[in-house]
Design a protein around this motif. Sequence first.
Motif, PDB file in Angstrom:
ATOM      1  N   TYR A 231      -4.937  -8.873 -67.629  1.00 35.06           N
ATOM      2  CA  TYR A 231      -5.204  -9.219 -66.448  1.00 35.06           C
ATOM      3  C   TYR A 231      -5.491 -10.812 -66.612  1.00 35.06           C
ATOM      4  O   TYR A 231      -5.539 -11.174 -67.956  1.00 35.06           O
ATOM      5  CB  TYR A 231      -6.908  -8.741 -65.920  1.00 35.06           C
ATOM      6  CG  TYR A 231      -7.832  -8.999 -67.223  1.00 35.06           C
ATOM      7  CD1 TYR A 231      -8.481 -10.164 -67.102  1.00 35.06           C
ATOM      8  CD2 TYR A 231      -8.298  -7.856 -68.098  1.00 35.06           C
ATOM      9  CE1 TYR A 231      -9.635 -10.266 -68.114  1.00 35.06           C
ATOM     10  CE2 TYR A 231      -9.153  -7.954 -69.010  1.00 35.06           C
ATOM     11  CZ  TYR A 231      -9.874  -9.274 -69.043  1.00 35.06           C
ATOM     12  OH  TYR A 231     -10.913  -9.660 -69.983  1.00 35.06           O
TER      13      TYR A 231
ATOM     14  N   ASP B 126      -2.557  -8.310 -52.004  1.00 34.87           N
ATOM     15  CA  ASP B 126      -3.425  -7.251 -52.617  1.00 34.87           C
ATOM     16  C   ASP B 126      -3.196  -5.855 -52.280  1.00 34.87           C
ATOM     17  O   ASP B 126      -2.308  -5.713 -51.278  1.00 34.87           O
ATOM     18  CB  ASP B 126      -4.807  -7.626 -52.046  1.00 34.87           C
ATOM     19  CG  ASP B 126      -5.813  -6.848 -52.747  1.00 34.87           C
ATOM     20  OD1 ASP B 126      -6.639  -5.832 -52.011  1.00 34.87           O
ATOM     21  OD2 ASP B 126      -6.086  -7.082 -54.023  1.00 34.87           O
ATOM     22  N   THR B 127      -3.491  -4.992 -53.131  1.00 31.45           N
ATOM     23  CA  THR B 127      -3.519  -3.579 -52.768  1.00 31.45           C
ATOM     24  C   THR B 127      -4.180  -3.015 -51.617  1.00 31.45           C
ATOM     25  O   THR B 127      -3.512  -1.953 -51.133  1.00 31.45           O
ATOM     26  CB  THR B 127      -3.947  -2.744 -54.153  1.00 31.45           C
ATOM     27  OG1 THR B 127      -5.078  -2.862 -54.168  1.00 31.45           O
ATOM     28  CG2 THR B 127      -2.976  -3.080 -55.380  1.00 31.45           C
ATOM     29  N   LYS B 128      -5.097  -3.573 -51.183  1.00 26.02           N
ATOM     30  CA  LYS B 128      -6.123  -2.937 -49.988  1.00 26.02           C
ATOM     31  C   LYS B 128      -5.251  -3.423 -48.504  1.00 26.02           C
ATOM     32  O   LYS B 128      -5.071  -2.456 -47.611  1.00 26.02           O
ATOM     33  CB  LYS B 128      -7.288  -3.230 -50.067  1.00 26.02           C
ATOM     34  CG  LYS B 128      -8.111  -2.956 -51.327  1.00 26.02           C
ATOM     35  CD  LYS B 128      -9.641  -3.497 -51.405  1.00 26.02           C
ATOM     36  CE  LYS B 128     -10.418  -2.830 -52.461  1.00 26.02           C
ATOM     37  NZ  LYS B 128     -11.874  -3.258 -52.463  1.00 26.02           N
TER      38      LYS B 128
ATOM     39  N   GLY C 140       0.688  -4.844 -52.324  1.00 26.01           N
ATOM     40  CA  GLY C 140       0.244  -4.252 -53.592  1.00 26.01           C
ATOM     41  C   GLY C 140       0.615  -4.632 -54.858  1.00 26.01           C
ATOM     42  O   GLY C 140       0.723  -3.670 -55.666  1.00 26.01           O
TER      43      GLY C 140
ATOM     44  N   ILE D 108      -0.700  -7.088 -56.468  1.00 23.54           N
ATOM     45  CA  ILE D 108      -2.091  -7.467 -57.172  1.00 23.54           C
ATOM     46  C   ILE D 108      -3.041  -6.479 -56.981  1.00 23.54           C
ATOM     47  O   ILE D 108      -3.482  -5.836 -55.769  1.00 23.54           O
ATOM     48  CB  ILE D 108      -2.416  -9.056 -57.291  1.00 23.54           C
ATOM     49  CG1 ILE D 108      -2.967  -9.320 -55.699  1.00 23.54           C
ATOM     50  CG2 ILE D 108      -1.233 -10.029 -57.585  1.00 23.54           C
ATOM     51  CD1 ILE D 108      -3.366 -10.683 -55.474  1.00 23.54           C
ATOM     52  N   ARG D 109      -4.142  -6.347 -57.710  1.00 21.89           N
ATOM     53  CA  ARG D 109      -5.401  -5.852 -57.648  1.00 21.89           C
ATOM     54  C   ARG D 109      -6.554  -6.508 -58.244  1.00 21.89           C
ATOM     55  O   ARG D 109      -6.576  -6.909 -59.287  1.00 21.89           O
ATOM     56  CB  ARG D 109      -5.443  -4.587 -58.165  1.00 21.89           C
ATOM     57  CG  ARG D 109      -6.742  -3.636 -58.159  1.00 21.89           C
ATOM     58  CD  ARG D 109      -6.565  -2.262 -58.730  1.00 21.89           C
ATOM     59  NE  ARG D 109      -6.505  -2.229 -60.116  1.00 21.89           N
ATOM     60  CZ  ARG D 109      -7.694  -1.948 -60.833  1.00 21.89           C
ATOM     61  NH1 ARG D 109      -8.988  -1.755 -60.188  1.00 21.89           N
ATOM     62  NH2 ARG D 109      -7.647  -1.860 -62.138  1.00 21.89           N
ATOM     63  N   ARG D 110      -7.664  -6.782 -57.401  1.00 18.00           N
ATOM     64  CA  ARG D 110      -8.664  -7.635 -57.449  1.00 18.00           C
ATOM     65  C   ARG D 110      -9.881  -6.690 -58.128  1.00 18.00           C
ATOM     66  O   ARG D 110     -10.382  -5.976 -57.084  1.00 18.00           O
ATOM     67  CB  ARG D 110      -9.040  -8.715 -56.285  1.00 18.00           C
ATOM     68  CG  ARG D 110      -7.860  -9.624 -56.295  1.00 18.00           C
ATOM     69  CD  ARG D 110      -8.116 -10.624 -54.930  1.00 18.00           C
ATOM     70  NE  ARG D 110      -8.418 -10.085 -53.653  1.00 18.00           N
ATOM     71  CZ  ARG D 110      -8.334 -10.246 -52.459  1.00 18.00           C
ATOM     72  NH1 ARG D 110      -8.559 -11.928 -52.507  1.00 18.00           N
ATOM     73  NH2 ARG D 110      -8.232  -9.780 -51.336  1.00 18.00           N
ATOM     74  N   VAL D 111     -10.754  -7.301 -58.998  1.00 16.81           N
ATOM     75  CA  VAL D 111     -11.720  -6.537 -59.470  1.00 16.81           C
ATOM     76  C   VAL D 111     -12.722  -7.728 -59.683  1.00 16.81           C
ATOM     77  O   VAL D 111     -12.797  -8.475 -60.525  1.00 16.81           O
ATOM     78  CB  VAL D 111     -11.434  -5.896 -60.949  1.00 16.81           C
ATOM     79  CG1 VAL D 111     -12.825  -5.306 -61.385  1.00 16.81           C
ATOM     80  CG2 VAL D 111     -10.436  -4.685 -60.707  1.00 16.81           C
TER      81      VAL D 111
ATOM     82  N   LEU E 190      -7.709 -10.548 -61.812  1.00 12.04           N
ATOM     83  CA  LEU E 190      -6.590 -10.105 -61.206  1.00 12.04           C
ATOM     84  C   LEU E 190      -5.509  -9.422 -62.099  1.00 12.04           C
ATOM     85  O   LEU E 190      -5.267 -10.044 -63.098  1.00 12.04           O
ATOM     86  CB  LEU E 190      -6.020 -11.500 -60.632  1.00 12.04           C
ATOM     87  CG  LEU E 190      -6.751 -12.437 -59.824  1.00 12.04           C
ATOM     88  CD1 LEU E 190      -6.105 -13.728 -59.436  1.00 12.04           C
ATOM     89  CD2 LEU E 190      -7.175 -11.693 -58.419  1.00 12.04           C
ATOM     90  N   TYR E 191      -5.230  -8.475 -61.472  1.00 12.21           N
ATOM     91  CA  TYR E 191      -4.215  -7.507 -62.235  1.00 12.21           C
ATOM     92  C   TYR E 191      -2.982  -7.658 -61.631  1.00 12.21           C
ATOM     93  O   TYR E 191      -2.736  -7.463 -60.434  1.00 12.21           O
ATOM     94  CB  TYR E 191      -4.667  -5.867 -62.332  1.00 12.21           C
ATOM     95  CG  TYR E 191      -5.594  -5.550 -63.346  1.00 12.21           C
ATOM     96  CD1 TYR E 191      -5.423  -5.268 -64.670  1.00 12.21           C
ATOM     97  CD2 TYR E 191      -6.925  -5.610 -62.979  1.00 12.21           C
ATOM     98  CE1 TYR E 191      -6.546  -5.040 -65.368  1.00 12.21           C
ATOM     99  CE2 TYR E 191      -8.250  -5.382 -63.700  1.00 12.21           C
ATOM    100  CZ  TYR E 191      -7.802  -4.921 -64.944  1.00 12.21           C
ATOM    101  OH  TYR E 191      -9.031  -4.851 -65.781  1.00 12.21           O
TER     102      TYR E 191
ATOM    103  N   LYS F 104       0.717  -6.704 -60.802  1.00 13.13           N
ATOM    104  CA  LYS F 104       1.453  -5.550 -60.991  1.00 13.13           C
ATOM    105  C   LYS F 104       3.122  -5.705 -60.872  1.00 13.13           C
ATOM    106  O   LYS F 104       3.434  -6.624 -60.284  1.00 13.13           O
ATOM    107  CB  LYS F 104       1.463  -4.365 -59.921  1.00 13.13           C
ATOM    108  CG  LYS F 104      -0.151  -3.929 -59.894  1.00 13.13           C
ATOM    109  CD  LYS F 104      -0.192  -2.922 -59.204  1.00 13.13           C
ATOM    110  CE  LYS F 104      -1.722  -2.230 -59.011  1.00 13.13           C
ATOM    111  NZ  LYS F 104      -1.837  -0.971 -58.158  1.00 13.13           N
TER     112      LYS F 104
END
Length: 212
Positions: free
Chosen positions: A67, A94-96, A100, A102-105, A115-116, A118
Amino acid sequence: MPEAAISDYFYGDEAEQSIYFRIPRQLITDSRFKHLPTDAKLLYGMLLDRMSLSFKNGWYDGGGRVYIYYTVEEICGDMNCGRDKAMKMLADLDTKKGVGLIRRVRQGQRKPTKLYVKRFTTGAMPSQPATLKPPPFTPFSGVDFSGVQKSSSPTPAGRETRRAGVGKTDPNYSHIKLILAILIHLSIPPASGGEQIGNGAIRTESAGQRKY
């Protein structure tokens, strides 16, 4: 060949001139990402560049996934945009809400968001080259192929035909045999006391008699 010239040293931030952001080609050419704004595509390339920093710092989660940290404030400074614009670009990736990539946590407690980034594939197969087919066989003009045997395994009908043809005498063959007999006869030397004359006849003299 011209001699290679060595350039001058790098000074200050000139070393940054040889560092580039890499944007996957499919992100530009594939129809799946045609609607993605150009600024968001550039941001994705910048996020990929941040991966090298994660490797150096050992930023891995429990599953071994890498990440990065890239705050909204940093994006605003690098992209020279406002906060709303930076948030919109992240949402497009973002994935949402986005494509899709990157994915934010969110971590809370005023910690920066993870930030993941992909990887992706479009699943499209590259086009295969056209198979070249050999041209159809065209017999030479003036050559008759009607008597060529088509099968290597003789059929019963073919065997019967050959058996029937064995008993027949080729007149040309008989003519050849006659010529060979004459040639052999002419090549035999005359008997003792004889003299060979024209057309293979032999003249002999024995006991006062003359024979032809």
